[in-house]
Motif scaffolding. Structure first.
Motif, PDB file in Angstrom:
ATOM      1  N   ILE A   1      12.738 -12.483  -3.705  1.00 23.11           N
ATOM      2  CA  ILE A   1      11.544 -12.072  -2.969  1.00 23.11           C
ATOM      3  C   ILE A   1      11.414 -10.556  -3.040  1.00 23.11           C
ATOM      4  CG2 ILE A   1      10.386 -12.103  -0.726  1.00 23.11           C
ATOM      5  CD1 ILE A   1      12.507 -14.481  -0.148  1.00 23.11           C
ATOM      6  N   THR A   2      10.258 -10.103  -3.501  1.00 24.10           N
ATOM      7  CA  THR A   2       9.956  -8.673  -3.500  1.00 24.10           C
ATOM      8  C   THR A   2       8.973  -8.424  -2.362  1.00 24.10           C
ATOM      9  OG1 THR A   2       8.143  -8.947  -5.081  1.00 24.10           O
ATOM     10  CG2 THR A   2      10.304  -8.443  -5.994  1.00 24.10           C
ATOM     11  N   LYS A   3       9.268  -7.427  -1.548  1.00 22.57           N
ATOM     12  CA  LYS A   3       8.423  -7.115  -0.395  1.00 22.57           C
ATOM     13  C   LYS A   3       7.877  -5.700  -0.565  1.00 22.57           C
ATOM     14  CE  LYS A   3      11.407  -9.969   2.467  1.00 22.57           C
ATOM     15  NZ  LYS A   3      12.308 -10.023   3.610  1.00 22.57           N
ATOM     16  N   PHE A   4       6.562  -5.593  -0.541  1.00 25.82           N
ATOM     17  CA  PHE A   4       5.902  -4.303  -0.693  1.00 25.82           C
ATOM     18  C   PHE A   4       5.072  -4.029   0.546  1.00 25.82           C
ATOM     19  CE2 PHE A   4       7.022  -5.369  -4.920  1.00 25.82           C
ATOM     20  CZ  PHE A   4       7.133  -4.188  -5.622  1.00 25.82           C
ATOM     21  N   LYS A   5       5.239  -2.825   1.095  1.00 23.21           N
ATOM     22  CA  LYS A   5       4.411  -2.372   2.211  1.00 23.21           C
ATOM     23  C   LYS A   5       3.724  -1.095   1.744  1.00 23.21           C
ATOM     24  CE  LYS A   5       4.358  -1.138   7.068  1.00 23.21           C
ATOM     25  NZ  LYS A   5       5.134  -0.985   8.292  1.00 23.21           N
ATOM     26  N   VAL A   6       2.403  -1.168   1.631  1.00 23.25           N
ATOM     27  CA  VAL A   6       1.613  -0.041   1.137  1.00 23.25           C
ATOM     28  C   VAL A   6       0.766   0.474   2.293  1.00 23.25           C
ATOM     29  CG1 VAL A   6      -0.073   0.739  -0.569  1.00 23.25           C
ATOM     30  CG2 VAL A   6       1.516  -1.122  -1.144  1.00 23.25           C
ATOM     31  N   THR A   7       0.958   1.743   2.623  1.00 27.33           N
ATOM     32  CA  THR A   7       0.212   2.363   3.705  1.00 27.33           C
ATOM     33  C   THR A   7      -0.558   3.552   3.149  1.00 27.33           C
ATOM     34  OG1 THR A   7       2.004   1.789   5.226  1.00 27.33           O
ATOM     35  CG2 THR A   7       0.385   3.387   6.010  1.00 27.33           C
ATOM     36  N   SER A   8      -1.852   3.581   3.429  1.00 26.02           N
ATOM     37  CA  SER A   8      -2.682   4.706   3.009  1.00 26.02           C
ATOM     38  C   SER A   8      -3.196   5.407   4.260  1.00 26.02           C
ATOM     39  CB  SER A   8      -3.858   4.227   2.155  1.00 26.02           C
ATOM     40  OG  SER A   8      -4.685   5.315   1.805  1.00 26.02           O
ATOM     41  N   LYS A   9      -2.906   6.702   4.344  1.00 22.99           N
ATOM     42  CA  LYS A   9      -3.359   7.509   5.481  1.00 22.99           C
ATOM     43  C   LYS A   9      -4.204   8.666   4.980  1.00 22.99           C
ATOM     44  CE  LYS A   9       0.321   6.398   8.661  1.00 22.99           C
ATOM     45  NZ  LYS A   9       1.103   6.888   9.770  1.00 22.99           N
ATOM     46  N   ASN A  10      -5.080   9.145   5.831  1.00 23.21           N
ATOM     47  CA  ASN A  10      -5.909  10.297   5.519  1.00 23.21           C
ATOM     48  C   ASN A  10      -5.087  11.558   5.756  1.00 23.21           C
ATOM     49  OD1 ASN A  10      -7.881  12.213   5.177  1.00 23.21           O
ATOM     50  ND2 ASN A  10      -9.370  11.216   6.532  1.00 23.21           N
ATOM     51  N   LYS A  11      -4.929  12.371   4.733  1.00 13.92           N
ATOM     52  CA  LYS A  11      -4.151  13.616   4.863  1.00 13.92           C
ATOM     53  C   LYS A  11      -4.760  14.555   5.893  1.00 13.92           C
ATOM     54  CE  LYS A  11      -2.334  13.808   0.154  1.00 13.92           C
ATOM     55  NZ  LYS A  11      -2.352  14.544  -1.109  1.00 13.92           N
ATOM     56  N   ASN A  12      -6.073  14.493   6.085  1.00 11.59           N
ATOM     57  CA  ASN A  12      -6.750  15.412   7.008  1.00 11.59           C
ATOM     58  C   ASN A  12      -6.389  15.166   8.467  1.00 11.59           C
ATOM     59  OD1 ASN A  12      -8.052  16.654   4.878  1.00 11.59           O
ATOM     60  ND2 ASN A  12      -9.851  15.334   5.022  1.00 11.59           N
ATOM     61  N   ASN A  13      -6.295  13.900   8.873  1.00 12.34           N
ATOM     62  CA  ASN A  13      -6.073  13.614  10.293  1.00 12.34           C
ATOM     63  C   ASN A  13      -4.983  12.566  10.545  1.00 12.34           C
ATOM     64  OD1 ASN A  13      -7.325  11.277   9.486  1.00 12.34           O
ATOM     65  ND2 ASN A  13      -9.210  11.631  10.656  1.00 12.34           N
ATOM     66  N   ASP A  14      -4.280  12.144   9.518  1.00 16.78           N
ATOM     67  CA  ASP A  14      -3.175  11.186   9.607  1.00 16.78           C
ATOM     68  C   ASP A  14      -3.620   9.805  10.111  1.00 16.78           C
ATOM     69  OD1 ASP A  14      -0.468  10.886   8.904  1.00 16.78           O
ATOM     70  OD2 ASP A  14       0.107  10.849  11.021  1.00 16.78           O
ATOM     71  N   GLU A  15      -4.928   9.523  10.043  1.00 17.09           N
ATOM     72  CA  GLU A  15      -5.449   8.204  10.417  1.00 17.09           C
ATOM     73  C   GLU A  15      -5.151   7.221   9.292  1.00 17.09           C
ATOM     74  OE1 GLU A  15      -7.415   6.982  13.063  1.00 17.09           O
ATOM     75  OE2 GLU A  15      -7.145   8.825  14.196  1.00 17.09           O
ATOM     76  N   THR A  16      -4.761   6.011   9.650  1.00 11.92           N
ATOM     77  CA  THR A  16      -4.499   4.973   8.654  1.00 11.92           C
ATOM     78  C   THR A  16      -5.821   4.499   8.059  1.00 11.92           C
ATOM     79  OG1 THR A  16      -2.508   4.262   9.815  1.00 11.92           O
ATOM     80  CG2 THR A  16      -3.478   2.704   8.258  1.00 11.92           C
ATOM     81  N   LEU A  17      -5.869   4.422   6.720  1.00 17.75           N
ATOM     82  CA  LEU A  17      -7.045   3.929   6.016  1.00 17.75           C
ATOM     83  C   LEU A  17      -6.910   2.428   5.755  1.00 17.75           C
ATOM     84  CD1 LEU A  17      -7.352   6.839   3.427  1.00 17.75           C
ATOM     85  CD2 LEU A  17      -8.627   6.555   5.568  1.00 17.75           C
ATOM     86  N   PHE A  18      -5.752   2.046   5.217  1.00 20.23           N
ATOM     87  CA  PHE A  18      -5.481   0.619   5.038  1.00 20.23           C
ATOM     88  C   PHE A  18      -3.985   0.378   5.066  1.00 20.23           C
ATOM     89  CE2 PHE A  18      -5.468   1.863   0.493  1.00 20.23           C
ATOM     90  CZ  PHE A  18      -4.300   1.270   0.044  1.00 20.23           C
ATOM     91  N   LEU A  19      -3.642  -0.867   5.320  1.00 19.27           N
ATOM     92  CA  LEU A  19      -2.253  -1.315   5.332  1.00 19.27           C
ATOM     93  C   LEU A  19      -2.193  -2.633   4.577  1.00 19.27           C
ATOM     94  CD1 LEU A  19       0.687  -1.119   6.329  1.00 19.27           C
ATOM     95  CD2 LEU A  19      -0.040  -2.301   8.400  1.00 19.27           C
ATOM     96  N   LEU A  20      -1.339  -2.698   3.576  1.00 20.14           N
ATOM     97  CA  LEU A  20      -1.168  -3.909   2.772  1.00 20.14           C
ATOM     98  C   LEU A  20       0.303  -4.297   2.794  1.00 20.14           C
ATOM     99  CD1 LEU A  20      -2.683  -4.609  -0.694  1.00 20.14           C
ATOM    100  CD2 LEU A  20      -0.309  -5.072  -0.275  1.00 20.14           C
ATOM    101  N   GLU A  21       0.575  -5.537   3.119  1.00 23.20           N
ATOM    102  CA  GLU A  21       1.939  -6.066   3.086  1.00 23.20           C
ATOM    103  C   GLU A  21       1.931  -7.306   2.203  1.00 23.20           C
ATOM    104  OE1 GLU A  21       3.930  -4.870   7.267  1.00 23.20           O
ATOM    105  OE2 GLU A  21       2.365  -6.406   7.383  1.00 23.20           O
ATOM    106  N   LEU A  22       2.817  -7.313   1.213  1.00 23.68           N
ATOM    107  CA  LEU A  22       2.875  -8.404   0.256  1.00 23.68           C
ATOM    108  C   LEU A  22       4.317  -8.840   0.049  1.00 23.68           C
ATOM    109  CD1 LEU A  22       1.703 -10.208  -2.060  1.00 23.68           C
ATOM    110  CD2 LEU A  22       1.984  -8.221  -3.561  1.00 23.68           C
ATOM    111  N   GLU A  23       4.553 -10.130   0.192  1.00 23.58           N
ATOM    112  CA  GLU A  23       5.833 -10.735  -0.201  1.00 23.58           C
ATOM    113  C   GLU A  23       5.522 -11.627  -1.388  1.00 23.58           C
ATOM    114  OE1 GLU A  23       8.111 -12.760   2.766  1.00 23.58           O
ATOM    115  OE2 GLU A  23       7.962 -11.090   4.170  1.00 23.58           O
TER     116      GLU A  23
END
Length: 163
Positions: free
Chosen positions: A70-92
């Protein structure tokens, strides 16, 4: 004088032939959150900062010579300007493998290095498709060095105090 073949061991006996077959590949779990749309942040200046965390797991299956990786990937994208999360992807993403001919002492690294290498191109495509379908530019994640990841995990385990 007989020539030693490349597959022969030091004592002249043939080394066992490694045989690996992918029996199945599948998504075990998938989650995608488009936080930008949920919060209504349209028109905000965005400079994405993407972080990818990878973890691995392997299990023996009840059938002889079969393993689930099982490969588990957690991808988090945040805005560099204000550290707000843009998207969150979790895949197993998992694969079921039939493996023969790998010495017992080499099975653990084989499962956590070679098997994920075979699964990775499919994981990359899924992540690219999901981010595109989620309203973002397709994210093509960089290659993962599974050997380095394995070595880091072994070093981390050895550094932990014995309980």
């Amino acid at each position: 004088m007989a020539e030693e073949t490349p597959a022969a061991g030091a004592n002249g006996t043939a080394a066992p032939q490694v045989r690996m077959q992918v029996l199945a590949q599948y998504i075990r779990d998938l989650s995608f959150e488009n936080v930008v749309v949920q919060k209504g942040l349209a028109g905000v200046e965005v400079q994405p900062d993407v972080q990818v965390a990878v973890s691995l797991d392997a299990r023996k299956r009840p059938a002889d010579h079969q393993f689930e990786v099982i490969t588990k990937f957690k991808v988090t994208s945040k805005n560099k300007n204000n550290d707000e999360t843009l998207f969150l992807l979790e895949l197993e993403y998992a694969g079921t493998f039939h493996i023969e001919g790998v010495p017992e002492d080499q099975m653990h690294p084989f499962l956590l290095i070679e098997c994920p290498r075979l699964l990775f191109p499919f994981v990359r495509r899924i992540i690219s498709d999901i981010t595109r379908d989620g309203g973002f530019p397709p994210l093509n994640i960089d290659n993962v060095d599974f050997l380095a990841l394995y070595r880091q995990e072994i070093a981390r385990r050895q550094a932990q105090p014995a309980n």
